[in-house]
Scaffold this motif. Structure first.
Motif, PDB file in Angstrom:
ATOM      1  N   LEU A   1     -47.581 -20.383  -0.069  1.00  0.00           N
ATOM      2  CA  LEU A   1     -46.482 -19.430  -0.226  1.00  0.00           C
ATOM      3  C   LEU A   1     -45.451 -19.585   0.911  1.00  0.00           C
ATOM      4  O   LEU A   1     -44.240 -19.465   0.687  1.00  0.00           O
ATOM      5  CB  LEU A   1     -47.025 -17.995  -0.249  1.00  0.00           C
ATOM      6  CG  LEU A   1     -47.824 -17.599  -1.502  1.00  0.00           C
ATOM      7  CD1 LEU A   1     -48.442 -16.221  -1.317  1.00  0.00           C
ATOM      8  CD2 LEU A   1     -46.917 -17.616  -2.737  1.00  0.00           C
ATOM      9  N   GLU A   2     -45.965 -19.860   2.112  1.00  0.00           N
ATOM     10  CA  GLU A   2     -45.080 -20.071   3.253  1.00  0.00           C
ATOM     11  C   GLU A   2     -44.197 -21.298   3.018  1.00  0.00           C
ATOM     12  O   GLU A   2     -42.999 -21.290   3.340  1.00  0.00           O
ATOM     13  CB  GLU A   2     -45.898 -20.271   4.536  1.00  0.00           C
ATOM     14  CG  GLU A   2     -46.394 -18.987   5.169  1.00  0.00           C
ATOM     15  CD  GLU A   2     -45.248 -18.138   5.713  1.00  0.00           C
ATOM     16  OE1 GLU A   2     -44.350 -18.684   6.371  1.00  0.00           O
ATOM     17  OE2 GLU A   2     -45.250 -16.919   5.452  1.00  0.00           O
ATOM     18  N   ILE A   3     -44.792 -22.333   2.439  1.00  0.00           N
ATOM     19  CA  ILE A   3     -44.030 -23.558   2.134  1.00  0.00           C
ATOM     20  C   ILE A   3     -42.944 -23.254   1.107  1.00  0.00           C
ATOM     21  O   ILE A   3     -41.793 -23.682   1.244  1.00  0.00           O
ATOM     22  CB  ILE A   3     -44.976 -24.674   1.635  1.00  0.00           C
ATOM     23  CG1 ILE A   3     -45.881 -25.138   2.773  1.00  0.00           C
ATOM     24  CG2 ILE A   3     -44.171 -25.850   1.072  1.00  0.00           C
ATOM     25  CD1 ILE A   3     -46.990 -26.071   2.349  1.00  0.00           C
ATOM     26  N   GLU A   4     -43.303 -22.490   0.070  1.00  0.00           N
ATOM     27  CA  GLU A   4     -42.322 -22.121  -0.966  1.00  0.00           C
ATOM     28  C   GLU A   4     -41.188 -21.284  -0.362  1.00  0.00           C
ATOM     29  O   GLU A   4     -40.006 -21.482  -0.680  1.00  0.00           O
ATOM     30  CB  GLU A   4     -43.013 -21.339  -2.078  1.00  0.00           C
ATOM     31  CG  GLU A   4     -43.937 -22.174  -2.949  1.00  0.00           C
ATOM     32  CD  GLU A   4     -44.581 -21.354  -4.060  1.00  0.00           C
ATOM     33  OE1 GLU A   4     -44.123 -20.199  -4.270  1.00  0.00           O
ATOM     34  OE2 GLU A   4     -45.522 -21.854  -4.683  1.00  0.00           O
ATOM     35  N   LEU A   5     -41.554 -20.329   0.502  1.00  0.00           N
ATOM     36  CA  LEU A   5     -40.553 -19.462   1.135  1.00  0.00           C
ATOM     37  C   LEU A   5     -39.619 -20.278   2.038  1.00  0.00           C
ATOM     38  O   LEU A   5     -38.392 -20.068   2.019  1.00  0.00           O
ATOM     39  CB  LEU A   5     -41.253 -18.382   1.953  1.00  0.00           C
ATOM     40  CG  LEU A   5     -40.339 -17.372   2.654  1.00  0.00           C
ATOM     41  CD1 LEU A   5     -39.487 -16.613   1.642  1.00  0.00           C
ATOM     42  CD2 LEU A   5     -41.165 -16.388   3.489  1.00  0.00           C
TER      43      LEU A   5
END
Length: 283
Positions: free
Chosen positions: A112-116
């Motif tokens: 999710l951090e990568i997507e954000l």
């Protein structure tokens, strides 16, 4: 020969010096008037260019900030991807469901951090595109303003070159004349000149009126002006008044006086003719 003390000058000499100073200053004003609105236009364009330059610097600073943010987010993505790979490798060595769930949540969180981070990078890139477009538009406007400024400056320089030498001579003459006038009178003259719309601080009497505001001057006041015994000012506009002859101005006699002269000559001729006729009759 030593220069005469300004306070020792007679009223007549003071008025002459003031009128000569007014003539020199009026000539300087005419030279400045040739420039028209060019100096103000140049100042306005320079101010606009300075404002546009400041705006460009601000836009560029914002672009740099977005680029630093993108670089930072890319670094965070690399770290998150490394964490995901590490957590995935640890899944093979889990001993119970609790460890498996914990590692799975960490992998999900890092994903999710990568997507954000990618979303923020995309947003920042869009903002950079907008800022680059804004910067290009500002640069185009700046180029136009700079071209206008160059044209205006060239026009102003040409006019300045044509009038500079003459204006410098007039300024020197004005400085010499100012040194001949006592400070208090000079200060009053400059104050009057500054408040006058046409820049005239001393004017000569023309057609029984003030040469500045054109209001009629009473006969007694006109006589005082011609006597040169004291400084006389217009009671309406406050300008200093000077006799035309003292100012070196040749004035035409009023038409009424010419008519009176002609009438008297006609009367005289008529009287002479009548006497001649009477003499002939008596003969």
């Amino acid at each position: 020969m030593a220069r005469k003390d300004p306070t020792d000058l007679s009223v007549e000499e003071k008025l002459k010096a003031l009128y000569q100073l007014q003539t020199a200053l009026s000539s300087i004003d005419e030279k400045k008037a040739l420039r028209g609105e060019l100096p103000l236009e140049v100042e306005d364009l320079e101010a606009e260019i300075e404002g546009l330059t400041t705006r460009q610097e601000r836009i560029q600073a914002e672009i740099d900030e977005f680029e630093r943010a993108i670089s930072q987010k890319r670094g965070e993505i690399i770290e998150a991807q490394a964490s995901v790979e590490r957590y995935k490798a640890q899944l093979d060595d889990v001993r119970n469901n609790r460890e498996y769930d914990t590692l799975s949540k960490e992998i999900e969180f890092q994903s999710l951090e990568i997507e954000l981070c990618n979303k923020k990078i995309n947003d920042a890139q869009k903002r950079i595109e907008e800022k680059n477009a804004e910067l290009a538009q500002s640069q185009e406007l700046l180029n136009d303003k700079q071209a206008d400024l160059d044209v205006k400056k060239n026009e102003l320089d040409e006019i300045m070159d044509e009038t500079r030498a003459e204006e410098e001579k007039l300024k020197e003459k004005a400085n010499d004349l100012e040194a001949k006038i006592e400070p208090r009178l000079l200060m009053s003259f400059k104050r009057i000149r500054k408040s006058a719309r046409n820049g005239l601080g001393i004017v000569y009497v023309q057609r029984d009126a003030c040469g500045g505001c054109f209001n009629k001057i009473p006969p007694q006041r006109q006589l005082d002006v011609k006597m040169h015994k004291k400084i006389i000012v217009c009671e309406y506009c406050g300008r200093i008044l000077i006799d035309p002859e003292l100012a070196g101005i040749k004035t035409e006699k009023p038409a009424t006086e010419e008519k009176k002269t002609r009438k008297r000559s006609t009367v005289r001729r008529s009287s002479t003719s009548k006497k001649a006729t009477d003499a002939n009759d008596m003969a």
